[in-house]
Write an enzyme that holds these catalytic residues in place. Structure first.
Site, short mmCIF file in Angstrom:
data_model
loop_
_atom_site.label_atom_id
_atom_site.label_comp_id
_atom_site.label_asym_id
_atom_site.label_seq_id
_atom_site.Cartn_x
_atom_site.Cartn_y
_atom_site.Cartn_z
CD GLU A 66 -1.22 2.32 3.14
OE1 GLU A 66 -2.18 1.68 2.65
OE2 GLU A 66 -0.83 2.18 4.32
CD GLU A 97 2.15 0.63 8.97
OE1 GLU A 97 0.98 0.45 9.34
OE2 GLU A 97 2.69 -0.04 8.06
#
Length: 288
Positions: A167, A172
């Protein structure tokens, strides 16, 4: 996304459970009849080209619906709130388009036994890439409990699962508590069967990521991944060790705005809805 991965949709479908799906059956939302969202006119814009690289793909969201050649919706609540105890129900209706921008809207509303709705789009089985420079120009939402993300999963995710697929979190942000001025860049992988992660962050000296457009980028090749905010590098990982082989394979994109969850915590009385993540473009450049 950071902490526990949101990969339960496919696993549950494989196991014969139905809690989420691509394009979900609740229909696209072109934004017709929806109140205009304020779109900032300021912020950073990335170059249209880079020396020694070619633009191989972009989506500038100039249409009125999600381009089915590039993206699908994932809908529902996932398992255990997409693995993160999130509070939203993902619906395609929370995706809209305005003046050449993709808008993912988080709302406080009752739907499917949840108190909040939002959207999550993926390029799985449609657009996948191995290496390159990736630029995403976007404005973040704001408020306690909001958790926007632009990230990638390995294209072998359906067969290998997480974290073995790898990932890459391009960006974020967690809302509230003075955290809206900080972008996080992270990778997750399997280290001899155990979850490993490595994260960096950049905190703005003035303002927040919700005030205006910023460009969130990675430069990714066979030996490293570098993270940038407005073309200023803030994080890097050396991916040459054998246990990081996940990052020498192809990946697809995910964009979503979660509400609540293990990392941001729940909305509270200070959180106002609706909230929006506004995306101007996604671009992929690769070496010539």
């Amino acid at each position: 996304m950071k902490k526990t991965i949101q990969f339960f949709c496919i696993l549950m479908l494989t196991a014969g459970f139905i809690s989420c799906s691509s394009d979900g059956g609740d229909g696209p939302n072109p934004g017709n009849g929806v109140a205009k969202v304020p779109i900032p006119s300021t912020g950073y814009t990335s170059p249209n080209s880079y020396t020694g690289m070619t633009l191989v793909w972009e989506d500038d969201f100039n249409g009125s619906v999600l381009d089915a050649a590039n993206w699908s919706h994932e809908t529902g609540t996932g398992q255990n709130g997409w693995g993160n105890n999130e509070l939203q129900y993902y619906r395609s209706q929370n995706t809209s388009f305005q003046d050449g921008h993709l808008i993912i809207t988080a709302k406080e509303e009752d739907f499917g036994s949840r108190k909040y709705t939002s959207s999550r789009i993926v390029s799985m089985n449609k657009k996948q890439f191995r290496y390159g420079r990736i630029d995403v120009r976007a404005v973040m939402p704001r408020g306690q409990g909001l958790w926007p993300a632009v990230w990638m999963l390995g294209s072998n995710f359906q067969t290998e699962g997480w974290p073995a697929c790898g990932e890459i979190d391009i960006m974020e942000m967690v809302g509230g508590q003075g955290r809206e001025n900080t972008v996080h860049g992270t990778v997750h992988w399997s280290n001899n069967g155990s979850h490993a992660e490595f994260s960096g962050k950049k905190t703005k000296s003035n303002g927040t990521l919700a005030d205006e457009f910023h460009v969130y980028s990675i430069e990714w090749d066979a030996t490293s991944i570098k993270w940038f905010l407005d073309n200023q590098q803030y994080h890097v990982i050396d991916t040459t060790p054998a246990e990081l082989d996940e990052f020498r394979r192809s990946f697809f994109f995910i964009m979503n705005v979660a509400v609540g969850g293990n990392w941001p915590g729940s909305p509270n009385a200070t959180t106002t809805f609706p909230q929006h993540m506004i995306v101007d473009y996604v671009r992929v450049f690769q070496k010539q």
